[in-house]
Design a protein around this motif. Structure first.
Motif, PDB file in Angstrom:
ATOM      1  N   GLY A  81       0.709  -1.244   0.063  1.00 45.02           N
ATOM      2  CA  GLY A  81      -0.046  -0.023  -0.032  1.00 45.02           C
ATOM      3  C   GLY A  81       0.781   1.345   0.028  1.00 45.02           C
ATOM      4  O   GLY A  81       0.412   2.353  -0.524  1.00 45.02           O
ATOM      5  N   SER A  82       2.050   1.178   0.589  1.00 47.65           N
ATOM      6  CA  SER A  82       2.747   2.483   0.679  1.00 47.65           C
ATOM      7  C   SER A  82       3.127   3.137  -0.521  1.00 47.65           C
ATOM      8  O   SER A  82       3.052   4.350  -0.789  1.00 47.65           O
ATOM      9  N   PRO A  83       3.722   2.452  -1.470  1.00 47.47           N
ATOM     10  CA  PRO A  83       4.092   2.935  -2.724  1.00 47.47           C
ATOM     11  C   PRO A  83       2.871   3.739  -3.339  1.00 47.47           C
ATOM     12  O   PRO A  83       2.933   4.783  -3.970  1.00 47.47           O
ATOM     13  N   VAL A  84       1.538   3.113  -3.413  1.00 42.34           N
ATOM     14  CA  VAL A  84       0.289   3.610  -3.852  1.00 42.34           C
ATOM     15  C   VAL A  84       0.127   4.865  -3.370  1.00 42.34           C
ATOM     16  O   VAL A  84      -0.163   5.780  -4.020  1.00 42.34           O
ATOM     17  N   ALA A  85       0.365   5.136  -1.983  1.00 43.15           N
ATOM     18  CA  ALA A  85       0.072   6.306  -1.239  1.00 43.15           C
ATOM     19  C   ALA A  85       0.990   7.104  -1.709  1.00 43.15           C
ATOM     20  O   ALA A  85       0.520   8.608  -1.976  1.00 43.15           O
ATOM     21  N   ALA A  86       2.199   6.746  -1.970  1.00 43.84           N
ATOM     22  CA  ALA A  86       2.987   7.947  -2.445  1.00 43.84           C
ATOM     23  C   ALA A  86       2.909   8.456  -3.872  1.00 43.84           C
ATOM     24  O   ALA A  86       2.823   9.553  -4.181  1.00 43.84           O
ATOM     25  N   VAL A  87       2.403   7.364  -4.646  1.00 41.93           N
ATOM     26  CA  VAL A  87       1.724   7.728  -5.946  1.00 41.93           C
ATOM     27  C   VAL A  87       0.688   8.961  -5.967  1.00 41.93           C
ATOM     28  O   VAL A  87       0.437   9.800  -6.762  1.00 41.93           O
ATOM     29  N   ALA A  88      -0.124   8.455  -5.193  1.00 35.00           N
ATOM     30  CA  ALA A  88      -1.446   9.285  -4.917  1.00 35.00           C
ATOM     31  C   ALA A  88      -1.021  10.731  -4.477  1.00 35.00           C
ATOM     32  O   ALA A  88      -1.445  11.732  -5.184  1.00 35.00           O
ATOM     33  N   LEU A  89      -0.054  11.161  -3.846  1.00 34.99           N
ATOM     34  CA  LEU A  89       0.280  12.118  -3.531  1.00 34.99           C
ATOM     35  C   LEU A  89       1.118  12.891  -4.801  1.00 34.99           C
ATOM     36  O   LEU A  89       1.016  14.151  -4.870  1.00 34.99           O
ATOM     37  N   THR A  90       1.832  12.150  -5.245  1.00 34.85           N
ATOM     38  CA  THR A  90       2.511  12.761  -6.681  1.00 34.85           C
ATOM     39  C   THR A  90       1.435  13.180  -7.637  1.00 34.85           C
ATOM     40  O   THR A  90       1.703  14.254  -8.273  1.00 34.85           O
ATOM     41  N   PHE A  91       0.409  12.276  -7.959  1.00 30.90           N
ATOM     42  CA  PHE A  91      -0.631  12.725  -8.757  1.00 30.90           C
ATOM     43  C   PHE A  91      -1.495  14.070  -8.264  1.00 30.90           C
ATOM     44  O   PHE A  91      -1.629  14.830  -8.989  1.00 30.90           O
ATOM     45  N   ILE A 286      -2.362   3.381  12.181  1.00 33.14           N
ATOM     46  CA  ILE A 286      -2.217   4.809  12.076  1.00 33.14           C
ATOM     47  C   ILE A 286      -0.639   5.317  11.691  1.00 33.14           C
ATOM     48  O   ILE A 286      -0.535   6.034  11.064  1.00 33.14           O
ATOM     49  N   THR A 287       0.266   4.661  12.573  1.00 34.43           N
ATOM     50  CA  THR A 287       1.767   4.888  11.962  1.00 34.43           C
ATOM     51  C   THR A 287       2.211   4.642  10.687  1.00 34.43           C
ATOM     52  O   THR A 287       3.328   4.899  10.281  1.00 34.43           O
ATOM     53  N   THR A 288       1.641   3.585   9.970  1.00 36.75           N
ATOM     54  CA  THR A 288       1.791   3.323   8.520  1.00 36.75           C
ATOM     55  C   THR A 288       1.929   4.408   7.891  1.00 36.75           C
ATOM     56  O   THR A 288       2.154   4.400   6.656  1.00 36.75           O
ATOM     57  N   PHE A 289       1.135   5.753   8.169  1.00 36.26           N
ATOM     58  CA  PHE A 289       1.231   6.847   7.350  1.00 36.26           C
ATOM     59  C   PHE A 289       2.629   7.652   7.428  1.00 36.26           C
ATOM     60  O   PHE A 289       2.959   8.722   6.541  1.00 36.26           O
ATOM     61  N   ILE A 290       3.531   7.154   8.460  1.00 41.94           N
ATOM     62  CA  ILE A 290       4.910   7.789   8.541  1.00 41.94           C
ATOM     63  C   ILE A 290       5.384   7.911   6.996  1.00 41.94           C
ATOM     64  O   ILE A 290       6.097   9.111   6.663  1.00 41.94           O
ATOM     65  N   ASP A 291       5.492   6.741   6.285  1.00 47.77           N
ATOM     66  CA  ASP A 291       6.443   7.118   4.937  1.00 47.77           C
ATOM     67  C   ASP A 291       5.600   7.981   3.962  1.00 47.77           C
ATOM     68  O   ASP A 291       6.223   8.624   3.235  1.00 47.77           O
ATOM     69  N   THR A 292       4.356   7.665   4.236  1.00 47.95           N
ATOM     70  CA  THR A 292       3.649   8.476   3.262  1.00 47.95           C
ATOM     71  C   THR A 292       3.557  10.163   3.555  1.00 47.95           C
ATOM     72  O   THR A 292       3.918  11.093   2.800  1.00 47.95           O
ATOM     73  N   MET A 293       4.004  10.419   4.726  1.00 47.08           N
ATOM     74  CA  MET A 293       4.362  11.821   5.311  1.00 47.08           C
ATOM     75  C   MET A 293       5.622  12.269   4.820  1.00 47.08           C
ATOM     76  O   MET A 293       5.687  13.296   4.423  1.00 47.08           O
ATOM     77  N   LEU A 294       6.609  11.484   4.961  1.00 41.82           N
ATOM     78  CA  LEU A 294       7.745  11.783   4.626  1.00 41.82           C
ATOM     79  C   LEU A 294       7.581  11.999   2.763  1.00 41.82           C
ATOM     80  O   LEU A 294       8.349  12.904   2.409  1.00 41.82           O
ATOM     81  N   ALA A 295       6.995  11.276   2.074  1.00 41.03           N
ATOM     82  CA  ALA A 295       6.699  11.628   0.786  1.00 41.03           C
ATOM     83  C   ALA A 295       6.153  13.005   0.726  1.00 41.03           C
ATOM     84  O   ALA A 295       6.613  13.905  -0.321  1.00 41.03           O
ATOM     85  N   ALA A 296       5.277  13.371   1.430  1.00 42.15           N
ATOM     86  CA  ALA A 296       4.619  14.829   1.286  1.00 42.15           C
ATOM     87  C   ALA A 296       5.499  15.768   1.757  1.00 42.15           C
ATOM     88  O   ALA A 296       5.569  16.891   1.087  1.00 42.15           O
TER      89      ALA A 296
END
Length: 365
Positions: A81-91, A286-296
């Protein structure tokens, strides 16, 4: 004087002992995985704008339902899921999708990520293990994730629509972005010299998946002893303790797939019971969002950071409400549903078909 020298020598010996215990190979692997993660975000950021026609017209991702289904199916395909969340932010950063669309796609990625735990359970079944025991943990992970994530989705939408989190952003994002631009923009330029811009997205996606796989290899191997788990068994009956444990392990591993996958062998060996891990799953989500936050932060986009914050706050609110006010009712409902699915083969077939069909229907909405 002699006593001071003895103390200094003791401190030096302790420091050398700690130094010798460091696995420098894993430290190097961590640095490589971090380098690749930042490079992947840079490449996908460069390419996202070129994918707007494909995402909007071919996949028809133009509303929250489409984005939810797209993120869900995308996570199935790459088993993370984490790569997809990062893709969502780049989109979102490239204005391919709007704020609510990005939030929905991230939510879908969280739903799709829990599929990996069921997949591990199927492997145990193929090895001759009991169906209910092997699939029960995966089913419970998916059910808890689905109910809490979807409830948090509603809470997050309220926060985003009312601008309640607009003031939360990391001030260091601009500085970090400036540093990474100097390092990684030339690398992106190198790829652009012989690849079309849209192809950078595929390269970045492959690199980010590789970075997460390498990061998983950096994690220390846990040696679980019967005596240790026996002492811990008295602790894991406390929901708040397990909630914090799940949040902590996922924060360290930065992968909910890793932290939840640990539950399958532990359950098989009788170290934990299903009813004990529901709070653990909540904390992990909850904390699985940490890597997505780094992407942001790497994107240096305050609105992207707000999207991730809405997901974390929404999950925290929903999880704490459940734990503090009606945990026993929720626990029985989740366990009952998991038991129903594993009771008969046709129930399991119906459930598996449902989690494949529902995201497809959302994508076609």
């Amino acid at each position: 004087m002699q006593q001071q020298r003895a103390k200094a020598q003791t401190r030096l010996q302790v420091a050398l002992a700690l130094w010798s215990r460091i696995d420098w190979g894993k430290v190097l692997l961590f640095l490589i995985s971090l380098f690749l993660f930042i490079l992947a975000i840079t490449l996908m950021k460069e390419a996202s704008g070129e994918l707007a026609p494909l995402v909007r017209d071919r996949f028809r991702v133009n509303n929250m339902a489409n984005a939810l289904g797209f993120g869900w199916l995308f996570a199935y395909v790459i088993m993370s899921g984490s790569p997809v969340a990062a893709v969502a932010l780049t989109f979102f950063d490239a204005q391919v999708i709007d704020q609510l669309g990005a939030f929905a796609m991230i939510t879908g990625s969280r739903l799709g990520a829990s599929f990996i735990v069921i997949f591990i359970g199927f492997i145990y079944v193929l090895r001759g293990r009991d169906r209910a025991a092997s699939l029960g943990m995966g089913l419970l992970s998916l059910l808890v994730t689905a109910t809490t994530v979807l409830a948090a989705f509603g809470v997050g939408i309220l926060f985003l629509n009312n601008g309640l989190l607009d003031g939360f952003e990391l001030q260091a994002g601009g500085i970090l972005n400036s540093i990474t631009d100097r390092i990684f923009d030339p690398i992106a330029g190198f790829f652009l010299a012989f690849l079309p811009r849209w192809a950078l997205f595929l390269v970045g996606l492959g690199i980010i998946i590789l970075s997460f796989n390498l990061f998983d290899k950096c994690l220390p191997q846990m040696a679980l002893k019967e005596s240790q788990m026996g002492r811990m068994s008295r602790v894991v009956y406390r929901p708040l303790v397990m909630f914090l444990l799940g949040a902590s392990i996922t924060m360290i591993s930065m992968s909910v797939s890793v932290s939840l996958s640990i539950l399958v062998p532990l359950s098989q060996r009788g170290f934990v019971r299903r009813e004990n891990v529901i709070p653990y799953i909540m904390g992990a989500n909850i904390t699985t969002f940490i890597d997505t936050m780094l992407a942001a932060v790497l994107l240096n986009n305050a609105d992207a950071f707000t999207i991730v914050a809405a997901g974390m706050v929404g999950m925290t609110v929903v999880s704490l409400v459940v734990l503090l006010f009606f945990f026993r009712i929720y626990q029985q409902a989740m366990l009952g549903m998991a038991d129903w699915v594993t009771a008969r083969k046709r129930h399991l077939a119906l459930f598996m078909i449902s989690i494949l069909v529902i995201p497809v229907l959302l994508l076609l909405w």
